[in-house]
Enzyme design. Structure first.
Site, PDB file in Angstrom:
ATOM      1  N   HIS A 161       0.833  -1.201   0.000  1.00  0.00           N
ATOM      2  CA  HIS A 161       0.000   0.000   0.000  1.00  0.00           C
ATOM      3  C   HIS A 161       0.867   1.251   0.000  1.00  0.00           C
ATOM      4  O   HIS A 161       2.090   1.180   0.159  1.00  0.00           O
ATOM      5  CB  HIS A 161      -0.952  -0.017   1.205  1.00  0.00           C
ATOM      6  CG  HIS A 161      -0.252  -0.039   2.528  1.00  0.00           C
ATOM      7  ND1 HIS A 161       0.255  -1.206   3.082  1.00  0.00           N
ATOM      8  CD2 HIS A 161       0.063   0.948   3.398  1.00  0.00           C
ATOM      9  CE1 HIS A 161       0.834  -0.930   4.237  1.00  0.00           C
ATOM     10  NE2 HIS A 161       0.750   0.377   4.454  1.00  0.00           N
TER      11      HIS A 161
ATOM     12  N   HIS B  53       0.886   5.430   1.573  1.00  0.00           N
ATOM     13  CA  HIS B  53       0.290   6.533   2.328  1.00  0.00           C
ATOM     14  C   HIS B  53       0.603   7.808   1.562  1.00  0.00           C
ATOM     15  O   HIS B  53       1.736   8.009   1.125  1.00  0.00           O
ATOM     16  CB  HIS B  53       0.874   6.636   3.741  1.00  0.00           C
ATOM     17  CG  HIS B  53       0.872   5.332   4.479  1.00  0.00           C
ATOM     18  ND1 HIS B  53      -0.271   4.609   4.685  1.00  0.00           N
ATOM     19  CD2 HIS B  53       1.877   4.611   5.037  1.00  0.00           C
ATOM     20  CE1 HIS B  53       0.040   3.493   5.339  1.00  0.00           C
ATOM     21  NE2 HIS B  53       1.335   3.471   5.557  1.00  0.00           N
TER      22      HIS B  53
ATOM     23  N   GLU C 217       6.324   7.004   7.181  1.00  0.00           N
ATOM     24  CA  GLU C 217       6.388   5.852   8.081  1.00  0.00           C
ATOM     25  C   GLU C 217       7.839   5.383   8.202  1.00  0.00           C
ATOM     26  O   GLU C 217       8.554   5.286   7.205  1.00  0.00           O
ATOM     27  CB  GLU C 217       5.504   4.718   7.535  1.00  0.00           C
ATOM     28  CG  GLU C 217       5.333   3.571   8.512  1.00  0.00           C
ATOM     29  CD  GLU C 217       4.216   2.616   8.115  1.00  0.00           C
ATOM     30  OE1 GLU C 217       3.649   2.752   7.016  1.00  0.00           O
ATOM     31  OE2 GLU C 217       3.912   1.715   8.918  1.00  0.00           O
TER      32      GLU C 217
ATOM     33  N   HIS D  15       4.820   0.151  -0.220  1.00  0.00           N
ATOM     34  CA  HIS D  15       5.614  -0.616   0.737  1.00  0.00           C
ATOM     35  C   HIS D  15       4.812  -1.756   1.339  1.00  0.00           C
ATOM     36  O   HIS D  15       3.581  -1.749   1.336  1.00  0.00           O
ATOM     37  CB  HIS D  15       6.164   0.294   1.843  1.00  0.00           C
ATOM     38  CG  HIS D  15       5.111   0.951   2.667  1.00  0.00           C
ATOM     39  ND1 HIS D  15       4.378   2.029   2.224  1.00  0.00           N
ATOM     40  CD2 HIS D  15       4.648   0.680   3.913  1.00  0.00           C
ATOM     41  CE1 HIS D  15       3.521   2.390   3.161  1.00  0.00           C
ATOM     42  NE2 HIS D  15       3.653   1.588   4.199  1.00  0.00           N
TER      43      HIS D  15
END
Ligand SMILES: *[C@@H]1O[C@H](CO)[C@@H](O)[C@H](O)[C@H]1NC(C)=O
Ligand SMILES: *[C@@H]1O[C@H](CO)[C@@H](O)[C@H](O)[C@H]1NC(C)=O
Ligand SMILES: *[C@@H]1O[C@H](CO)[C@@H](O)[C@H](O)[C@H]1NC(C)=O
Ligand SMILES: *[C@@H]1O[C@H](CO)[C@@H](O)[C@H](O)[C@H]1NC(C)=O
Ligand SMILES: *[C@@H]1O[C@H](CO)[C@@H](O)[C@H](O)[C@H]1NC(C)=O
Ligand SMILES: *[C@@H]1O[C@H](CO)[C@@H](O)[C@H](O)[C@H]1NC(C)=O
Ligand SMILES: *[C@@H]1O[C@H](CO)[C@@H](O)[C@H](O)[C@H]1NC(C)=O
Ligand SMILES: *[C@@H]1O[C@H](CO)[C@@H](O)[C@H](O)[C@H]1NC(C)=O
Length: 390
Positions: A95, A97, A102, A144
């Site tokens: 997915h 973001h 992160e 990632h």
């Protein structure tokens, strides 16, 4: 079934069952014992969350613990830990973001991390095996995924801005509690226990949480010596930090840039700072890295033991040794050992030092001017993970 679970979880996030943290008493001074809390507070205040304490949720076999929440840091960052047994499957489907940066830090065990920029045309898909102290940066707009590969693994996650834990609360199987502080449920995996993150229909429904499924991403499995897709120097040569705010990066423990801060001449006071994220990587939204300290000696004036206030919120996760803190409003000293997390809000006068040799913390600062700054402003470039012998 999972979809119903998600709807239920979204409709009513489970109430906290743990006790509210102690606030400083109204006379303005409270014993430092009151710093220890059982769950991250709802508003910024100084606290120490002991190892394995705090709110936790289960996502399949993965247990997510929240040491610093978006609420506790007024939205600056989330600091959380994931403990899980090794798995033959991805820990979550691939997915992106769009807003959250992160950071994956391996506190122990091992996991694989895959990252590929979605902003550079035909960017190379990179993969690494991370072992203790290794780090991976996943900036916004990076495809990632990860897979936990050893039975005793703790992945420490740092996410900016804060509040991302609401995702795990929403998709999880409910609050995880253990009166013994067990890392996770010691039971064999079964097909329904691999977690909501491995359901393609579920992960595709999480865009309101800033999760954009990338189901056509095929994680490469051609790793050699723990690496694929990057320079062939993983764990063998020094590694620079990411060059900008959008490039993924991996830094093996001890191979990133390091700086030595020397206290007063002859004092034996040292700090080795190993930044993992600076203003260059985060645009100034947060910084993080490790600081390794020599113990405070009785006969030294150690600059970091003078109380100072910082302009940003700071968290220290103790990785080795013991940290002693003094924080305004709390009389006396408090101590934190491996696994404990210390949080100090901005504009709070505090000091901290090590009581044991080679005490190491993972630091997170909610912007520039954080806890590493006073060391870095007087530091020299340094090739070693440890400080001088005298
Ligand atoms: C303030 O309150 C704390 C906690 O009740 C107490 O231990 C301390 O003695 C008080 N300090 C003063 C100066 O009254
Ligand atoms: C953060 O605070 C909001 C508002 O009080 C609350 O709804 C939410 O559950 C809190 N989140 C966590 C993780 O405690
Ligand atoms: C990833 O990049 C592609 C190509 O530029 C774009 O169409 C897509 O929207 C991006 N994905 C996300 C989640 O931003
Ligand atoms: C990107 O990869 C695709 C598929 O391999 C290829 O058709 C395209 O030419 C590549 N684009 C660039 C700019 O290299
Ligand atoms: C399988 O996993 C689910 C979810 O963790 C659990 O509720 C269930 O009891 C497990 N079943 C068996 C047979 O272990
Ligand atoms: C993998 O590591 C071994 C041992 O250090 C080395 O001999 C070998 O060349 C490495 N392979 C590659 C592809 O770098
Ligand atoms: C403290 O001072 C004594 C006496 O000057 C010296 O021998 C000792 O090495 C000092 N300790 C440290 C840790 O610097
Ligand atoms: C920093 O945070 C702001 C506000 O959340 C965001 O708009 C910006 O893109 C972030 N910068 C980077 C480099 O991530």
């Amino acid at each position: 079934m999972k979809a119903n679970l998600l709807a239920g979880a979204l409709a009513s996030v489970l109430p906290l069952t743990t006790a509210a943290p102690a606030l400083p008493s109204s006379n303005g001074s409270s014993n430092a014992d009151n710093l220890y809390v059982s769950t991250a507070p709802d508003t910024p205040q100084p606290y120490i969350l002991p190892k394995m304490a705090g709110r936790a949720v289960a996502v399949g076999q993965q247990i997510y613990r929240f040491s610093v929440t978006g609420n506790a840091s007024a939205g600056a960052f989330t600091l959380m830990q994931t403990n899980a047994p090794g798995s033959s499957e991805l820990g979550v489907l691939p997915h992106i973001h769009k807003k959250h940066y992160e950071n994956f830090y391996c506190t122990k065990g091992s996991f694989q991390l895959w990252a590929q920029s979605n902003t550079t045309t035909n960017a190379t898909q990179q993969a690494r095996v991370l072992t203790q102290g290794d780090y991976g940066a996943v900036p916004p707009e990076t495809i990632h995924t990860f897979q936990i590969t050893d039975p005793d693994t703790q992945l420490t996650g740092i996410i900016s801005p804060g509040g991302f834990e609401e995702l795990f609360i929403a998709i999880g199987d409910g609050d995880y509690t253990s009166s013994t502080g067990s890392e996770y449920v010691p039971a064999a995996s079964n097909s329904s226990s691999s977690g909501a993150g491995s359901s393609s229909s579920l992960i595709s429904a999480l865009e309101s949480f800033d999760v954009y499924a990338q189901l056509s991403f095929n994680p490469r499995r051609d790793l050699i010596n723990g690496t694929a897709g990057g320079a062939n120097t993983w764990h063998t040569a020094s590694t620079p930090l990411a060059v900008d705010t959008s490039s993924p990066a991996f830094v093996a423990k001890g191979y990133g840039p390091k700086y030595l801060w020397r206290g007063d001449a002859g004092s034996g006071q040292y700090a080795v700072v190993a930044p993992l994220v600076t203003e260059t990587q985060s645009g100034g939204n947060f910084t993080m890295g490790t600081i390794t300290l020599s113990p405070r000696s009785a006969n030294a004036s150690f600059a970091s033991t003078e109380k100072t206030s910082l302009p940003v919120h700071v968290a220290l996760q103790v990785e080795e040794g013991e940290v002693v803190v003094e924080i305004d409003g709390f009389a006396g000293q408090a101590r934190a050992i491996q696994g404990d997390v210390i949080f100090v809000p901005k504009d709070t006068a505090w000091s901290w030092w090590a009581s044991r040799p080679f005490t190491k913390v993972l630091y997170v600062s909610g912007g520039v001017g954080g806890v590493e700054e006073k060391f870095l402003s007087q530091a020299e470039s340094w090739n070693w993970i440890t400080y001088p012998i005298a």
